[in-house]
Scaffold this motif. Sequence first.
Motif, PDB file in Angstrom:
ATOM      1  N   THR A 144      16.464  60.260  65.497  1.00 22.68           N
ATOM      2  CA  THR A 144      16.665  60.175  64.044  1.00 22.68           C
ATOM      3  C   THR A 144      15.753  59.121  63.435  1.00 22.68           C
ATOM      4  O   THR A 144      15.197  59.319  62.348  1.00 22.68           O
ATOM      5  CB  THR A 144      18.135  59.848  63.725  1.00 22.68           C
ATOM      6  N   VAL A 145      15.580  57.995  64.144  1.00 17.36           N
ATOM      7  CA  VAL A 145      14.655  56.966  63.665  1.00 17.36           C
ATOM      8  C   VAL A 145      13.255  57.552  63.518  1.00 17.36           C
ATOM      9  O   VAL A 145      12.559  57.334  62.515  1.00 17.36           O
ATOM     10  CB  VAL A 145      14.631  55.758  64.627  1.00 17.36           C
ATOM     11  N   GLY A 146      12.833  58.330  64.512  1.00 15.43           N
ATOM     12  CA  GLY A 146      11.516  58.952  64.445  1.00 15.43           C
ATOM     13  C   GLY A 146      11.371  59.885  63.262  1.00 15.43           C
ATOM     14  O   GLY A 146      10.330  59.901  62.580  1.00 15.43           O
ATOM     15  N   ARG A 147      12.405  60.664  62.998  1.00 18.74           N
ATOM     16  CA  ARG A 147      12.363  61.588  61.857  1.00 18.74           C
ATOM     17  C   ARG A 147      12.281  60.828  60.539  1.00 18.74           C
ATOM     18  O   ARG A 147      11.584  61.249  59.605  1.00 18.74           O
ATOM     19  CB  ARG A 147      13.593  62.480  61.884  1.00 18.74           C
ATOM     20  N   VAL A 148      13.000  59.698  60.462  1.00 15.49           N
ATOM     21  CA  VAL A 148      12.951  58.878  59.247  1.00 15.49           C
ATOM     22  C   VAL A 148      11.549  58.322  59.036  1.00 15.49           C
ATOM     23  O   VAL A 148      11.010  58.337  57.918  1.00 15.49           O
ATOM     24  CB  VAL A 148      13.985  57.735  59.321  1.00 15.49           C
ATOM     25  N   VAL A 149      10.933  57.824  60.119  1.00 12.99           N
ATOM     26  CA  VAL A 149       9.573  57.282  60.012  1.00 12.99           C
ATOM     27  C   VAL A 149       8.607  58.357  59.530  1.00 12.99           C
ATOM     28  O   VAL A 149       7.766  58.118  58.648  1.00 12.99           O
ATOM     29  CB  VAL A 149       9.114  56.706  61.367  1.00 12.99           C
ATOM     30  N   ARG A 150       8.727  59.555  60.096  1.00 13.33           N
ATOM     31  CA  ARG A 150       7.835  60.643  59.685  1.00 13.33           C
ATOM     32  C   ARG A 150       8.014  60.974  58.202  1.00 13.33           C
ATOM     33  O   ARG A 150       7.030  61.141  57.464  1.00 13.33           O
ATOM     34  CB  ARG A 150       8.098  61.890  60.527  1.00 13.33           C
ATOM     35  N   ALA A 151       9.269  61.041  57.750  1.00 14.16           N
ATOM     36  CA  ALA A 151       9.536  61.357  56.345  1.00 14.16           C
ATOM     37  C   ALA A 151       8.988  60.269  55.424  1.00 14.16           C
ATOM     38  O   ALA A 151       8.395  60.565  54.372  1.00 14.16           O
ATOM     39  CB  ALA A 151      11.037  61.531  56.128  1.00 14.16           C
ATOM     40  N   LEU A 152       9.163  59.011  55.817  1.00 10.91           N
ATOM     41  CA  LEU A 152       8.650  57.911  54.996  1.00 10.91           C
ATOM     42  C   LEU A 152       7.123  57.920  54.959  1.00 10.91           C
ATOM     43  O   LEU A 152       6.510  57.657  53.919  1.00 10.91           O
ATOM     44  CB  LEU A 152       9.154  56.574  55.549  1.00 10.91           C
ATOM     45  N   ARG A 153       6.506  58.231  56.100  1.00  5.81           N
ATOM     46  CA  ARG A 153       5.040  58.282  56.154  1.00  5.81           C
ATOM     47  C   ARG A 153       4.505  59.392  55.258  1.00  5.81           C
ATOM     48  O   ARG A 153       3.530  59.183  54.518  1.00  5.81           O
ATOM     49  CB  ARG A 153       4.581  58.489  57.601  1.00  5.81           C
ATOM     50  N   HIS A 154       5.146  60.546  55.314  1.00  2.62           N
ATOM     51  CA  HIS A 154       4.728  61.646  54.447  1.00  2.62           C
ATOM     52  C   HIS A 154       4.889  61.265  52.982  1.00  2.62           C
ATOM     53  O   HIS A 154       4.051  61.622  52.137  1.00  2.62           O
ATOM     54  CB  HIS A 154       5.545  62.902  54.751  1.00  2.62           C
ATOM     55  N   GLY A 155       5.976  60.540  52.685  1.00  5.27           N
ATOM     56  CA  GLY A 155       6.190  60.105  51.309  1.00  5.27           C
ATOM     57  C   GLY A 155       5.106  59.170  50.815  1.00  5.27           C
ATOM     58  O   GLY A 155       4.793  59.134  49.615  1.00  5.27           O
TER      59      GLY A 155
END
Length: 246
Positions: free
Chosen positions: A5-16
């Motif tokens: 889940t941490v990884g998914r959050v990082v990916r979403a924030l990076r895309h943002g």
Amino acid sequence: MNDRTVGRVVRALRHGKRLTQRQLGEACGVSQGTISNLEGGHIERMSVRAVRGALSRLDADLSLQVFWRHGVVDLLLDERHAGLVGVTANILRGHGWDVVPEISYSEYGERGSIDLAALQAARRVLLIVEVKTELVSIEATLRKLDEKVRLGPTIVRDRFGWQPALVGRVLVLPEESTARRRVARHSAVLDQALPQRGRSLISWLRSPVGPLAAIWFASPTTGRDHKRRVVTRSVMRRGETGQSDA
């Protein structure tokens, strides 16, 4: 939150932020592969510092939580604090003090709890004891201790029917290298706020005359008969090395 889940959050924030993995890696000083591992949930391959660095660049932070297979971590910490409180109370009783644990108060909008109130009614003496298993914030600890010393006489008068003429204060810490290093690191502040140590502390406990503001290290140990006994030592002034507090 698990690693994936941490990884998914990082990916979403990076895309943002419209950043590539390479751009994020360059911004926080790691490789593109490291960011890929992070987003894939492979946090065990990274240092905590690297994870915090990546999240910081994304305007986020990392909060760690420990799960203990034998129970709730908070209960473990409470048990450690309770053990140190118990050791301190036993020593004080051995020096002739009446000891009252956990006195909660709410006075003039100020709320809190006194770990130990040590009393000698015949001498009209009150000792406020603050017990810390970890010395996290020096400023907050000293401020709260000042508050308890200031309110202590009123609390004792209202609850026990007599007015203390003398109020001492002592900060109890565990006898361990981490606590001693912390005290040494902040000696400029602590030596001024809580200057008494060693022999002067024990002398005051035996015959409380004049002010007391002290630091006291205490540790429970197990004897050969498997019963708990108490060993205490305090930070020593020069020339007092080797002297025991009790």
